[in-house]
Structures are given as structure tokens and as C-alpha cells.
Design a protein around this motif. Structure first.
Motif, short mmCIF file in Angstrom:
data_model
loop_
_atom_site.label_atom_id
_atom_site.label_comp_id
_atom_site.label_asym_id
_atom_site.label_seq_id
_atom_site.Cartn_x
_atom_site.Cartn_y
_atom_site.Cartn_z
N ARG A 49 0.71 -1.10 -0.07
CA ARG A 49 -0.04 0.06 0.00
C ARG A 49 0.70 1.39 0.01
NH1 ARG A 49 -5.40 -0.66 1.84
NH2 ARG A 49 -5.76 -2.85 2.19
N ALA A 50 0.42 2.18 -0.56
CA ALA A 50 1.09 3.52 -0.76
C ALA A 50 1.16 4.19 0.64
CB ALA A 50 0.25 4.29 -1.70
N PHE A 52 -0.15 6.51 3.67
CA PHE A 52 -1.72 6.75 3.78
C PHE A 52 -2.82 5.84 3.42
CE2 PHE A 52 0.62 10.78 2.21
CZ PHE A 52 0.73 11.25 3.66
N CYS A 54 -3.55 4.19 0.73
CA CYS A 54 -4.07 4.21 -0.41
C CYS A 54 -3.14 5.16 -1.59
CB CYS A 54 -5.62 4.99 -0.54
SG CYS A 54 -6.20 5.11 -2.02
N PRO A 55 -3.06 4.59 -2.76
CA PRO A 55 -3.64 3.42 -3.42
C PRO A 55 -2.94 2.13 -3.06
CG PRO A 55 -2.35 4.64 -4.99
CD PRO A 55 -2.42 5.32 -3.65
N LEU A 56 -3.40 1.04 -3.68
CA LEU A 56 -2.61 -0.21 -3.27
C LEU A 56 -2.06 -0.77 -4.78
CD1 LEU A 56 -5.99 -0.42 -2.04
CD2 LEU A 56 -5.33 -2.57 -1.67
N LEU B 253 9.85 2.44 -2.78
CA LEU B 253 8.32 2.37 -2.30
C LEU B 253 8.37 2.01 -0.97
CD1 LEU B 253 6.35 0.96 -5.48
CD2 LEU B 253 6.62 3.22 -4.91
N PHE B 347 2.01 6.75 -7.68
CA PHE B 347 1.55 5.86 -6.52
C PHE B 347 1.75 6.81 -5.28
CE2 PHE B 347 2.48 2.28 -3.84
CZ PHE B 347 1.19 1.68 -3.89
N LEU B 348 2.95 7.15 -4.99
CA LEU B 348 3.32 7.66 -3.52
C LEU B 348 2.39 8.85 -3.22
CD1 LEU B 348 7.18 7.26 -3.66
CD2 LEU B 348 5.51 5.94 -2.24
N ASP B 350 -0.52 9.81 -4.62
CA ASP B 350 -1.66 9.91 -5.04
C ASP B 350 -2.88 10.44 -4.13
OD1 ASP B 350 -3.58 9.09 -7.58
OD2 ASP B 350 -4.51 8.00 -5.92
N ARG B 351 -2.54 9.94 -2.69
CA ARG B 351 -3.65 10.17 -1.72
C ARG B 351 -3.53 11.65 -1.35
NH1 ARG B 351 -7.13 10.96 -0.23
NH2 ARG B 351 -8.49 10.26 1.76
N PRO B 352 -2.43 12.45 -1.23
CA PRO B 352 -2.52 13.74 -1.10
C PRO B 352 -3.26 14.61 -1.95
CG PRO B 352 -0.30 12.98 -0.56
CD PRO B 352 -1.21 11.80 -1.04
#
Lengths: 80, 663
Positions: A49-50, A52, A54-56, B253, B347-348, B350-352
Motif C-alpha cells: 500500500r502507498a 496513507f 491508498c492506493p494499493l 516504495l 503512486f506515492l 496519489d492520496r494527498p
């Protein structure tokens, strides 16, 4: 029908895998996932998983994809 | 490899390249065509159109590099364009004489899915297993001969990053070794009968039946069942191992090391665009200056000479000056994309980024916009989702670009007191930092609201393939730079040149003759030009912000480039220009300090006006180059005008509020 032993791909811990049972949710998203190869009876695995959560990163059919939790939650799998 | 089953006519003229994203299709295209390519947009959509002529003396053969697609079922604009080109229904493109389906040899599954679709279109087809060297190394062996047998189509293996590696494909194309798909090899979707033989009509009919019967799930699953049966025959080994790539990912990652590495990489990219570009920009500026002086000295003094030197040559310089940043940025993007790190970076973060309706893909374009919005907006091309590309383009100019710095620093140094706050923070530095944060916050807000407004304009899956790391090919990166650079000069450059000549005209006409070098006379002449008159005309509109007509001239002059504000102020306030830039800047500062409203003793630049002006510059789209690039990239007058008007209105509003509060 969702059987009680089916869980969502998004619920898997990093490293865990399973077999796709069915896809649910938004029809457009479902077809997209199928086109990427998330078909019933296919093996899938959460690689990591990243930050936080998400994403996976998900492995299916020899390819790996970055998949957001919402998309992953529509993939119902059989654990193990 | 086995002899192809059927040969199409050997006079095939146009061949389309089709494949999933990330299979190295563009490297393959670059390798085959070299610099002989044209890049543009398909009319009405922001889908990149790439065409080139095949090198290596194969005769008259042109290649179309279709956008990378996952499916031909046409739910996204990219897919629609790919289908339309292959079906011959895309305006301005004649139906290709054949199609190359590019498949990643290490992971052929999705490529075969696409192959099963393209076979229905009834075009002479050849299947290209790309990066066979990697596949061999990673233990994924596809039996090409067996695959030819199963598909009934010719199959070649290539290494798209090497000149020699693409030879099997160029040879096959030159001999016209493409095969027409056989009807009995197509995927039989149960429940769908009576389709015509392979042709665009068949594909269109199939889509109709599938849509009407809600059979899309069923169709996709059937195709993958077929793919599995094909792979059972042609793949003796298991899937490719990803040992080396996995070891790199374990670091890049990693939950803690990964984000740190990300920051380091992004820091390097930003530093490159911001600092590395400085020297070449200086060379271009002095070369343009020297060129202008040279031309000016041989031409008789007068209007035409002024037009050539200050209008045209300076305008061309204003276009070329963007090239260092663009080329450096695209060099980094090329490396990141081709190596595979770009999807990791996305990917890293994306969430923020999602919090404001964007994805990880938007990070680099926005980061580059802190140097300059022009390369930043060009970089939005690496965002696959169309809506997200648009939002990023709309908010990119709110990031504090380097052209704002001269304006900020002259105002801050002249009017913000040099005092410390909380014992250690310089007030001037705090104001500068505040302006950066202000731009970012507004950008985030704007992105959030545009995203809200565009909701349901098409669902985005946000699924990205994370392909194994790969050594970028030098040739591909270099070709990409050349294509990007020449495309910028040709398309956006011409618009920028035109606009800067218009601004020069406004700032010059009507002309006062024989001004000479006397600063006061020059200031009067400037006030008499169209820009001076417009400045006076718009004074009522900008007076609520605390600006007089002289600042109005500065705002108009800034349209050519924001930093022009400073040199315009030099002229307007009749500042003696010296060789020493620092002294000139201090001179402008003092002149601004002395400036009074016409017919009164009230200083123009009180703190409220200065703050309001800073806020105005932080928001307003005072940059016609950006406008030109937005127009070229979106292809939409409505979005371009909307962005300019929207940001100007927002700037006015915020500057007004600032003025009212501060006064």
C-alpha cells in the motif's frame, strides 16, 4: 450474491492474495477492471500500500497496477 | 519465425501502431521514424496525434502512433480516437492499410485482449512482441511461432529501445508481411450471432449488441477466457519474474525511504528546471540582445527598425527563452517515464493529491509551474485522464512562477519594512513565503471547485500499470526532446510571438518622435501611447484596488511577461537606467516611493496598494505566453478565455479585499 466468505480486495493486508469471485459496484468501473484483467477465477495479490494506505499495488495476471481503494473494494475475492 | 499465413498487398502505405500504455510503443515509434515525425492534436480533442515516416529506406511508408489504450470499447476519448482511426472514421485521417499490435512480451495478457478486439476490425494485422530481450531475461518465453499458429497472424519480436531491435518489424512492414484476420479465429462471444465478417461494421454492430444487452462484463470475461487458452498454448513458462525491479521497489516504495527518495527526485527536477535553466536563458537573452543591436546598427533609425528590433527580435527571444526550461523538464520527464519511476511517483502522492480532486500524475506539472507555467502546462500531457489534465492546466498559473519574483522583490524590498517578527523571522521573507502559500492554497481551492463542477463528466478509474523498471533509451529521450521543443516553437511560439508584437505595438504607438535618452521625455512619450491611454481609461476600474494609471500601464506591459512590469516602471517613472541592475532596481523603488496621485500629495504606494498589487500579481494571468499554451493544449477558446477572465476577476476581487482591509 455476495457469499459470507467473500471479502473485498481492499481489505487484504499487504502480501495477501486471493481469487476473484465477482465484481460489483459502478458498471463502468466493473468493465474497466475486467479489461485490466480482474476476471473471475483470476489470482490477485496486494503487493503493498502507498503511504496513507491508498492506493494499493495489486498484482494480477503477471502485471501490477496502482489501484485506488474504492476500485479495489469493488473486487470481491475468496481469501487464500 | 513461421511464414505468415496470409500476405496483404505489399503497397501498404499507412500503418497504425496500437498497444496498451507502457508497452514501449512510443520508443518503438521513435526508433522507427527518428526525427521524421509530426506531432499535433486530433481536431476537437486533446488526444495527441503522432505520425512519422519510416526510416531505413523502406520506401513510402508512414506510421501513425495511436494513443496507448487498454481496450477498443471506447469509453475514453483516447480509445475513441484509436477506434475511429482504425475504422477510417476519424476526420482528416485516411483509414490505415494495416495495424501493428504492440504487446509487452513479458506480460502478454492485456495485449492479447486488445489483439482479440482489433482482429474484429478486419485490417491487415501484425503482432509485435516488444522487449523480447527482457522477457527472455525474466524467464517469460512466448513461442512466437505457436502464437502465429493460434492467431493466424504474423508475429515478430522486437526490442523497441535499440536500433537493431526494431529491424524485424521494419523488415516485415517493408515486405508487407501483414495478415488479414480470419473470421474463425475471432473470439466467439456466446449469445451474439449474425455479425458480419471482420470489418468496422462488425465492430460497430458488436458494440451495439453489447450495449443494448448490457453484455460488457460478459464480453470482457469471454475475451480473457480466450486469452488464457491462447497463453496456455504459447507460454511454456510462468510469468516473468521481477527480481531486480522488486529490489528497487523495496527501497523506492519503502514506507519511510520511499517518500524521502521521492522528495529528493522531485527536488532534483525542480532544481533542474529552476536553476540549470538559468545559464542557457542568460545566453539566449544576450544572444537576442546582441542580434537586436546588430540589426539595429545596420538599419536606419526609425519605426521599422524599432519594429524589427523591439517587436520581432525581442518577440522571438521571448519564445526561445522558454526552451531551456521546457527541454530540461522534458528531459527529466522522459527519464522518469521511460525508467518506470513516474508511475511510482504517482503512486506515492496519489492520496494527498486526491484531496483536491487531482491524482499523483498532476504533481510534476504543478511542481514545474513554480518555475514557469509554460513547461508545467506542456507537462500535463503525461496525465492520461482528460478531465484531470484540464484542471491541472487551469490551476497551474496560480503556482508562483519565477517571472513573478522580480515584481515581488522590487515591491517587497521597497515597501515592506526590514524588521524581524517573533525575534528571528524577517518580515520581508515572510511576505514572500506568504505569497507562495497563498498561490498554492488558491490553486488547491480552484482545483477542488473545478473538480466538483466537472463531476460525472466521466468516471476515472485511476488505474495505472506499474511496469518493471527499465533502462531509458538515449535515442528515445533525445527524439522526444527534439519533438517537444520544435512543437512548442511551431505551435505555441507563433501565437506568443504574435501577442508580444501586439503588446509592443500598444506600448509604442502613437509614437512621439525624437525622444532621445532623456528619461522624462521617455516617460511622457510612454504616457501618450495606446497603453498609456488604456491605462488612463481603465484607471476607474483599478482605482478601487489603489492603482493609478501608471500602474495600469505596468499591468498592460506585464501581459508580455510579468517581469516586464519592472522595466515598464523604469520608463514610466523616468528612472535613469544604468548598467548596475541593483542600482536601477533601487532607483525604481525610490521613484515608486516618490510617486503621487495626479493632482494631489497622496502617495500612490502606501502599504495597502503594495499589498493589493502583490495579491493581484499572485493571482492574475498576466502572461500571454501561458494563455497561448493553454489555448494550444486545450484547443478550446472557452476554457482559455474562461481561465483568463476568471483569474483576472479573482485577482481583482482579492486585491480589492486586501486594499480595503489594509487601508
Amino acid at each position: 450474491m455476495i457469499k459470507p466468505y467473500d471479502i473485498a480486495l481492499s481489505d487484504l493486508a499487504a502480501g495477501a492474495g486471493g481469487t476473484v469471485v465477482t465484481l460489483e459496484g459502478d458498471p463502468e468501473l466493473r468493465v474497466r477492471l475486467l479489461e485490466f484483467g480482474f476476471c473471475p477465477e483470476t489470482r490477485v495479490r496486494v503487493v503493498r500500500r502507498a503511504p496513507f494506505g491508498c492506493p494499493l499495488e495489486v498484482e494480477v495476471g503477471g502485471s501490477r497496477f496502482s489501484l485506488r481503494a474504492e476500485a479495489a473494494s469493488s473486487v470481491r475475492i475468496r481469501h487464500g | 519465425m513461421a511464414e505468415p499465413r496470409a500476405r496483404a498487398s505489399s503497397d501498404a502505405r499507412t500503418i497504425a501502431l496500437l498497444g496498451n500504455p507502457n508497452v514501449g510503443k512510443t520508443s518503438l515509434f521513435n526508433q522507427l521514424t527518428g526525427l521524421r515525425q509530426k506531432v499535433g492534436n486530433y481536431p476537437g480533442v486533446t488526444v495527441e496525434r503522432r505520425e512519422g515516416r519510416l526510416s531505413a529506406g523502406i520506401g513510402d511508408l508512414s506510421l501513425i502512433d495511436l494513443p496507448g489504450v487498454n481496450s477498443l470499447a471506447a469509453r475514453a476519448p483516447d480509445e475513441q480516437v484509436a477506434v475511429d482511426v482504425l475504422a477510417g472514421t476519424q476526420a482528416g485521417v485516411t483509414r490505415p492499410d494495416g495495424v501493428v499490435v504492440v504487446i509487452d512480451a513479458s506480460r502478454p495478457r492485456r495485449g492479447l485482449f486488445l489483439t482479440s478486439q482489433v482482429m474484429e476490425l478486419g485490417l491487415p494485422t501484425i503482432v509485435c512482441l516488444n522487449m523480447v530481450d527482457e522477457a527472455r531475461r525474466d524467464g517469460a518465453i512466448v513461442d512466437a511461432g505457436e502464437l502465429e499458429e493460434v492467431l493466424g497472424l504474423p508475429v515478430v519480436g522486437t526490442v523497441g529501445t535499440k536500433v537493431r531491435g526494431v529491424r524485424p518489424l521494419s523488415e516485415a512492414l517493408s515486405t508487407g508481411a501483414l495478415g488479414m484476420p480470419h473470421e474463425d479465429r475471432l473470439v466467439d462471444v456466446p449469445g451474439i450471432q449474425g455479425l458480419p465478417s471482420p470489418s468496422p461494421e462488425r465492430w460497430a454492430r458488436l458494440r451495439e449488441v453489447v450495449d443494448a444487452g448490457d453484455l460488457a462484463d460478459h464480453e470482457a470475461t469471454t475475451r480473457y477466457t480466450w486469452v488464457r487458452s491462447v497463453l496456455d498454448r504459447v507460454q511454456s513458462q510462468r510469468n516473468a519474474t521481477r527480481g531486480g525491479s522488486d529490489r528497487i521497489d523495496a527501497v523506492l516504495l519503502h514506507p519511510i525511504v520511499g517518500p524521502l527518495a521521492f522528495l529528493a527526485v522531485m527536488g532534483a527536477v525542480f532544481q533542474g528546471v529552476f536553476a540549470l535553466a538559468d545559464a542557457p536563458i542568460g545566453w539566449i537573452e544576450s544572444a537576442v540582445g546582441a542580434c537586436g543591436q546588430g540589426v539595429g546598427s545596420v538599419m536606419p533609425d526609425g519605426l521599422f527598425s524599432a519594429f524589427v528590433v523591439d517587436g520581432v527580435i525581442a518577440g522571438v527571444g521571448g519564445v526561445l527563452v522558454f526552451l531551456p526550461q521546457i527541454l530540461i523538464l522534458f528531459f527529466f520527464i522522459g527519464l522518469l517515464e521511460d525508467s518506470g519511476y513516474m508511475t511510482r511517483a504517482a503512486f506515492l502522492v496519489d492520496r494527498p493529491m486526491r484531496a483536491i480532486g487531482l491524482s499523483g500524475r498532476a504533481f510534476i506539472p504543478l511542481l514545474s509551474s513554480f518555475a514557469c507555467a509554460v513547461p508545467g502546462i506542456l507537462a500535463t500531457r503525461s496525465i492520461e485522464d482528460r478531465r484531470e489534465r484540464l484542471i491541472t492546466t487551469m490551476v497551474a498559473p496560480l503556482m508562483t512562477c519565477s517571472a513573478r519574483l522580480p515584481v515581488y522583490s522590487i515591491l517587497i524590498v521597497a515597501f515592506i519594512p526590514q524588521q524581524t517578527v517573533l525575534g528571528f523571522l524577517g518580515l520581508q521573507g515572510l511576505v514572500m513565503l506568504g505569497l507562495y502559500l497563498f498561490g498554492m492554497a488558491l490553486g488547491a481551492l480552484a482545483a477542488f471547485f473545478i473538480d466538483r463542477a466537472l463531476r460525472r463528466a466521466g468516471l476515472q478509474s485511476g488505474i495505472l500499470e506499474m511496469a518493471p523498471y527499465r533502462m531509458p533509451g538515449v535515442r528515445s529521450v533525445v527524439i522526444r526532446l527534439w519533438v517537444r521543443g520544435s512543437q512548442f516553437v511551431k505551435s505555441a511560439g507563433t501565437v506568443i510571438l504574435l501577442m508580444s508584437i501586439v503588446v509592443w505595438g500598444l506600448m509604442t504607438f502613437p509614437r512621439t518622435e525624437d525622444v532621445g535618452d532623456d528619461p522624462v521625455a521617455r516617460a511622457e512619450a510612454q504616457a501618450n501611447t495606446a497603453a498609456g491611454r488604456i491605462g488612463k481609461f481603465i484607471e476607474p476600474a483599478i482605482e478601487p484596488l489603489g492603482y493609478d494609471w501608471r500602474i495600469g500601464i505596468g499591468l498592460l506591459g506585464s501581459l508580455a511577461a510579468r517581469e516586464v512590469f519592472v522595466s515598464t516602471m523604469n520608463v514610466v517613472y523616468a528612472v535613469e537606467e544604468t548598467e548596475d541592475e541593483g542600482a536601477t532596481a533601487r532607483g525604481v523603488g525610490r521613484a515608486m516611493d516618490r510617486a503621487r496621485w495626479d493632482g494631489s500629495d497622496r502617495p500612490v504606494y502606501d502599504l495597502a496598494t503594495v499589498l493589493s498589487l502583490l495579491v493581484f500579481y499572485a493571482i492574475a494571468l498576466q502572461c500571454l505566453s501561458t494563455v497561448a499554451v493553454v489555448y494550444r493544449e486545450t484547443g478550446s477558446v472557452a476554457w482559455t478565455v474562461g481561465q483568463f477572465a476568471g483569474l483576472t476577476a479573482l485577482a481583482w476581487l482579492c486585491a480589492w479585499l486586501t486594499y480595503i482591509v489594509a487601508i
